[in-house]
Design an enzyme around this catalytic site. Structure first.
Site, short mmCIF file in Angstrom:
data_model
loop_
_atom_site.label_atom_id
_atom_site.label_comp_id
_atom_site.label_asym_id
_atom_site.label_seq_id
_atom_site.Cartn_x
_atom_site.Cartn_y
_atom_site.Cartn_z
N ASN A 135 -13.67 -4.22 1.56
CA ASN A 135 -14.01 -3.02 1.91
C ASN A 135 -14.93 -2.70 0.87
OD1 ASN A 135 -12.97 -1.85 4.56
ND2 ASN A 135 -11.25 -0.76 3.40
N GLU A 174 -12.44 2.47 -1.33
CA GLU A 174 -11.96 4.08 -2.19
C GLU A 174 -11.66 3.56 -3.36
OE1 GLU A 174 -8.71 5.70 0.23
OE2 GLU A 174 -10.18 6.04 2.17
N VAL A 175 -11.79 3.19 -3.76
CA VAL A 175 -11.01 2.36 -5.30
C VAL A 175 -11.53 1.04 -5.79
CG1 VAL A 175 -8.90 0.93 -7.27
CG2 VAL A 175 -8.41 2.90 -4.87
N HIS A 200 -10.59 -5.62 -3.35
CA HIS A 200 -9.18 -5.60 -3.04
C HIS A 200 -9.45 -6.20 -1.62
CE1 HIS A 200 -10.23 -0.79 -2.75
NE2 HIS A 200 -9.25 -1.41 -1.22
N MET A 201 -7.96 -6.97 -1.02
CA MET A 201 -7.95 -7.21 0.23
C MET A 201 -6.31 -6.80 0.58
SD MET A 201 -7.81 -11.12 2.36
CE MET A 201 -6.59 -11.41 0.99
N HIS A 202 -7.35 -5.88 2.39
CA HIS A 202 -5.81 -5.27 2.93
C HIS A 202 -5.05 -6.40 3.60
CE1 HIS A 202 -6.56 -0.76 2.03
NE2 HIS A 202 -7.84 -1.68 1.56
N ASP A 233 0.65 -1.20 -0.26
CA ASP A 233 -0.18 -0.12 0.36
C ASP A 233 1.47 0.98 0.50
OD1 ASP A 233 -2.01 2.23 1.17
OD2 ASP A 233 -2.87 0.24 1.64
N ILE A 234 0.46 2.61 -0.54
CA ILE A 234 1.32 3.26 -0.78
C ILE A 234 1.53 4.24 0.30
CG2 ILE A 234 1.57 3.53 -3.33
CD1 ILE A 234 -0.26 5.84 -3.09
#
Length: 115
Positions: free
Chosen positions: A86, A94-95, A99-101, A30-31
């Protein structure tokens, strides 16, 4: 979704610090990391969110979960991690590409939700 940020990363148009890749999924740092380990795992196929996923997406979504522990351990979260997906506006997505964090590190992540 030609302009999707994560689709552009998959196509190599935008650089990412990749930590895992196979035929179906891609994982990268993650950035704006929130923890010492903070990796995003995405399907290479565009799926807008879990709300848009169908039964045909089960194999790639399962693959994301199946590789999560390997990714977490490889990144230094050897004693557990949290996986977060999310979904939609209410879920804080947000995107608009599922996607999975994976978040972790050496210390506990902390409470799941704040009151």
């Amino acid at each position: 979704m030609q302009d999707c940020l994560f689709c552009r990363i998959v196509r190599g148009e935008i650089p990412a610090a990749k930590v895992y890749e196979d035929d179906e999924v891609l994982a990268f740092n993650d950035i704006q990391p929130q923890r010492p380990v903070h990796v995003l795992v995405i399907p290479k196929k565009h799926i807008t969110s879990l709300a848009h996923a169908g039964l045909e997406d089960a194999p790639v979504l399962g693959r994301m979960l199946a590789v999560a522990n390997q990714i977490a351990v490889d990144q230094g979260s050897t004693d557990g991690f949290r996986s977060i997906i999310n979904t939609g506006r209410v879920g804080g997505q947000e995107v608009m590409h599922v996607h999975m964090h994976i978040v972790g590190g050496q210390e506990p992540v902390g409470p799941m939700l704040k009151r």
